[in-house]
Design a protein around this motif. Structure first.
Motif, PDB file in Angstrom:
ATOM      1  N   UNK A   1       0.855  -1.182   0.000  1.00 18.26           N
ATOM      2  CA  UNK A   1       0.000   0.000   0.000  1.00 18.26           C
ATOM      3  C   UNK A   1       0.895   1.237   0.000  1.00 18.26           C
ATOM      4  N   UNK A   2       0.923   2.007  -1.091  1.00 14.81           N
ATOM      5  CA  UNK A   2       1.825   3.154  -1.155  1.00 14.81           C
ATOM      6  C   UNK A   2       1.582   4.185  -0.061  1.00 14.81           C
ATOM      7  N   UNK A   3       0.371   4.226   0.504  1.00 18.47           N
ATOM      8  CA  UNK A   3       0.112   5.166   1.591  1.00 18.47           C
ATOM      9  C   UNK A   3       0.989   4.878   2.805  1.00 18.47           C
ATOM     10  N   UNK A   4       1.474   3.639   2.905  1.00 19.33           N
ATOM     11  CA  UNK A   4       2.295   3.248   4.046  1.00 19.33           C
ATOM     12  C   UNK A   4       3.752   3.693   3.910  1.00 19.33           C
ATOM     13  N   UNK A   5       4.176   4.050   2.676  1.00 19.95           N
ATOM     14  CA  UNK A   5       5.598   4.361   2.491  1.00 19.95           C
ATOM     15  C   UNK A   5       5.887   5.564   1.605  1.00 19.95           C
ATOM     16  N   UNK A   6       4.897   6.091   0.912  1.00 18.92           N
ATOM     17  CA  UNK A   6       5.153   7.049  -0.162  1.00 18.92           C
ATOM     18  C   UNK A   6       5.818   8.339   0.329  1.00 18.92           C
ATOM     19  N   UNK A   7       5.560   8.754   1.583  1.00 15.77           N
ATOM     20  CA  UNK A   7       6.139  10.010   2.084  1.00 15.77           C
ATOM     21  C   UNK A   7       7.625   9.866   2.395  1.00 15.77           C
ATOM     22  N   UNK A   8       8.103   8.640   2.618  1.00 11.94           N
ATOM     23  CA  UNK A   8       9.523   8.390   2.812  1.00 11.94           C
ATOM     24  C   UNK A   8      10.122   9.064   4.033  1.00 11.94           C
ATOM     25  N   UNK A   9      11.426   9.299   3.941  1.00 17.77           N
ATOM     26  CA  UNK A   9      12.186   9.882   5.043  1.00 17.77           C
ATOM     27  C   UNK A   9      12.885  11.137   4.523  1.00 17.77           C
ATOM     28  N   UNK A  10      12.229  12.306   4.625  1.00 20.49           N
ATOM     29  CA  UNK A  10      12.862  13.561   4.172  1.00 20.49           C
ATOM     30  C   UNK A  10      14.123  13.851   4.986  1.00 20.49           C
TER      31      UNK A  10
ATOM     32  N   UNK B   1      13.906   8.605  -0.108  1.00 26.13           N
ATOM     33  CA  UNK B   1      12.569   8.817  -0.652  1.00 26.13           C
ATOM     34  C   UNK B   1      12.247   7.764  -1.701  1.00 26.13           C
ATOM     35  N   UNK B   2      10.994   7.247  -1.697  1.00 29.00           N
ATOM     36  CA  UNK B   2      10.625   6.192  -2.645  1.00 29.00           C
ATOM     37  C   UNK B   2      10.776   6.632  -4.096  1.00 29.00           C
ATOM     38  N   UNK B   3      11.235   5.700  -4.925  1.00 27.47           N
ATOM     39  CA  UNK B   3      11.313   5.896  -6.373  1.00 27.47           C
ATOM     40  C   UNK B   3      10.214   5.092  -7.044  1.00 27.47           C
ATOM     41  N   UNK B   4       9.098   4.926  -6.364  1.00 26.59           N
ATOM     42  CA  UNK B   4       7.962   4.180  -6.902  1.00 26.59           C
ATOM     43  C   UNK B   4       6.692   4.751  -6.314  1.00 26.59           C
ATOM     44  N   UNK B   5       5.606   4.602  -7.051  1.00 25.67           N
ATOM     45  CA  UNK B   5       4.316   5.090  -6.586  1.00 25.67           C
ATOM     46  C   UNK B   5       3.339   3.955  -6.336  1.00 25.67           C
ATOM     47  N   UNK B   6       3.769   2.714  -6.619  1.00 30.74           N
ATOM     48  CA  UNK B   6       2.917   1.543  -6.417  1.00 30.74           C
ATOM     49  C   UNK B   6       3.821   0.324  -6.237  1.00 30.74           C
ATOM     50  N   UNK B   7       3.213  -0.771  -5.830  1.00 30.69           N
ATOM     51  CA  UNK B   7       3.967  -2.010  -5.671  1.00 30.69           C
ATOM     52  C   UNK B   7       4.466  -2.210  -4.257  1.00 30.69           C
ATOM     53  N   UNK B   8       5.213  -3.279  -4.076  1.00 29.79           N
ATOM     54  CA  UNK B   8       5.703  -3.660  -2.748  1.00 29.79           C
ATOM     55  C   UNK B   8       6.994  -2.927  -2.426  1.00 29.79           C
ATOM     56  N   UNK B   9       7.094  -2.448  -1.193  1.00 35.34           N
ATOM     57  CA  UNK B   9       8.363  -1.963  -0.655  1.00 35.34           C
ATOM     58  C   UNK B   9       8.611  -2.729   0.642  1.00 35.34           C
ATOM     59  N   UNK B  10       9.747  -3.433   0.696  1.00 32.44           N
ATOM     60  CA  UNK B  10      10.029  -4.280   1.855  1.00 32.44           C
ATOM     61  C   UNK B  10      11.526  -4.297   2.137  1.00 32.44           C
ATOM     62  N   UNK B  11      11.870  -4.273   3.417  1.00 29.02           N
ATOM     63  CA  UNK B  11      13.274  -4.357   3.776  1.00 29.02           C
ATOM     64  C   UNK B  11      13.490  -4.130   5.253  1.00 29.02           C
ATOM     65  N   UNK B  12      14.746  -3.842   5.592  1.00 29.24           N
ATOM     66  CA  UNK B  12      15.148  -3.646   6.987  1.00 29.24           C
ATOM     67  C   UNK B  12      16.102  -2.462   7.079  1.00 29.24           C
ATOM     68  N   UNK B  13      16.036  -1.765   8.204  1.00 30.44           N
ATOM     69  CA  UNK B  13      17.104  -0.829   8.536  1.00 30.44           C
ATOM     70  C   UNK B  13      17.643  -1.180   9.919  1.00 30.44           C
ATOM     71  N   UNK B  14      18.958  -1.352   9.962  1.00 31.73           N
ATOM     72  CA  UNK B  14      19.671  -1.729  11.173  1.00 31.73           C
ATOM     73  C   UNK B  14      20.618  -0.604  11.550  1.00 31.73           C
ATOM     74  N   UNK B  15      20.670  -0.262  12.846  1.00 29.15           N
ATOM     75  CA  UNK B  15      21.623   0.729  13.328  1.00 29.15           C
ATOM     76  C   UNK B  15      22.737   0.012  14.072  1.00 29.15           C
TER      77      UNK B  15
ATOM     78  N   UNK C   1      14.364   3.010  -3.513  1.00 27.64           N
ATOM     79  CA  UNK C   1      14.473   4.192  -2.662  1.00 27.64           C
ATOM     80  C   UNK C   1      15.689   5.002  -3.097  1.00 27.64           C
ATOM     81  N   UNK C   2      15.538   6.333  -3.175  1.00 31.37           N
ATOM     82  CA  UNK C   2      16.653   7.200  -3.560  1.00 31.37           C
ATOM     83  C   UNK C   2      17.259   7.855  -2.329  1.00 31.37           C
ATOM     84  N   UNK C   3      18.602   7.786  -2.258  1.00 26.56           N
ATOM     85  CA  UNK C   3      19.354   8.404  -1.169  1.00 26.56           C
ATOM     86  C   UNK C   3      20.034   9.671  -1.675  1.00 26.56           C
ATOM     87  N   UNK C   4      19.925  10.752  -0.891  1.00 23.04           N
ATOM     88  CA  UNK C   4      20.704  11.974  -1.101  1.00 23.04           C
ATOM     89  C   UNK C   4      21.244  12.418   0.246  1.00 23.04           C
TER      90      UNK C   4
END
Length: 293
Positions: free
Chosen positions: A62-71, A120-134, A89-92
């Motif tokens: 569901x893009x509503x769950x990820x589309x805003x990303x991490x500004x 920030x997501x480089x997609x507007x639909x489809x699955x986005x899945x993964x992990x972030x580890x600190x 996902x695009x990194x800057x």
């Protein structure tokens, strides 16, 4: 995707497997600009799982769950490891780095003395899945030079110790095969292990290293203890144990993480992780006054 390298399953000899100390269910939350995720490692587990500070699992079609990303947001004093199973996902960042994190790829960023970045997501639909580890940095590296590395899917070593099991070696060494990332101080091990059917996977572990498993497909077992879907198993530190043996009767996927504890004080305020409260105050001041980048 490159073909996994067949390896001798006897390369990793485990005479005495660790047990499961306890199971932890992740907690639903949101971060960034409203990205829905599951927080698996929280602050109260940081001492127990030293040198690891946080683990987030994210996954939605569901893009509503990820589309805003991490500004744009700052970091100081640790490393972030983002592993993308599906999606783009695009990194800057403030150091001029830019890259695309996509299916099967890893972004390894060392914040060091300070960096400001966006994901920030480089997609507007489809699955986005993964992990972030600190992953924490030792005190003498916290104010070091920031660094950024994109590791594409085809550059991650894959091994196949037997017919029903393969593993991706992101960091550390397994079955004689080394991952792209090696750190001499924290000695991180990061494996993505896939079972296509019944089987077992052995991994040697140093007795003093902290280790855990997170299951993201199916279920597995360690020494008869079932580890269900979307649960983390903290592996017991046992001076007699020389590794872990993971088994399953069906298809399953999990990540296995281990590392050498730093045994240093941890002071955290949001995206800053230092050793003292005074260092945290300085990090906040540096960010507010534009000195972090």
């Amino acid at each position: 995707m490159s073909q996994p390298t067949p390896v001798d399953q006897n390369t990793e000899t485990v005479a005495h497997s660790r047990n499961v100390e306890r199971l932890v269910a992740g907690q639903p939350t949101s971060d960034g600009a409203g990205v829905r995720l599951t927080r698996v490692i929280t602050q109260h587990l940081q001492r127990r799982l030293d040198p690891y500070l946080m683990l987030d699992a994210f996954g939605s079609d569901n893009p509503d769950d990820y589309i805003a990303g991490f500004p744009n947001h700052p970091h100081r004093g640790f490393e972030t490891i983002t592993y993308m199973i599906a999606g783009r996902m695009r990194h800057n960042d403030s150091r001029g780095n830019e890259g695309i994190l996509q299916n099967g790829g890893v972004q390894w960023m060392t914040a060091g003395r300070g960096i400001i970045h966006s994901e920030l997501p480089e997609q507007e639909a489809g699955v986005m899945e993964g992990f972030q580890l600190w992953l924490n940095l030792p005190a003498n590296e916290k104010m070091g030079e920031p660094a950024y590395k994109d590791i594409q899917n085809d550059d991650i070593a894959e091994i196949q110790p037997n017919a029903n099991v393969k593993a991706r070696v992101i960091a550390g060494t397994s079955h004689g095969v080394s991952g792209t990332i090696q750190h001499p101080v924290t000695q991180p091990l990061y494996l993505d292990i896939h079972f296509s059917g019944p089987g077992h996977f052995r991994q040697s572990l140093k007795p003093d290293h902290n280790a855990f498993i997170f299951v993201y497909r199916g279920a597995v077992a360690v020494n008869g203890k079932n580890i269900p879907l979307k649960h983390m198993a903290i592996l017991e530190n046992d001076p007699q144990a020389d590794g872990v043996v993971i088994e399953t009767d069906d298809a399953a996927k999990l990540i296995l993480i281990a590392g050498r504890p730093l045994k240093e004080p941890i002071a955290q305020y949001g995206p800053f992780v230092m050793n003292t409260q005074q260092e945290i105050i300085q990090a906040v001041t540096d960010f507010q006054e534009g000195r972090l980048n």
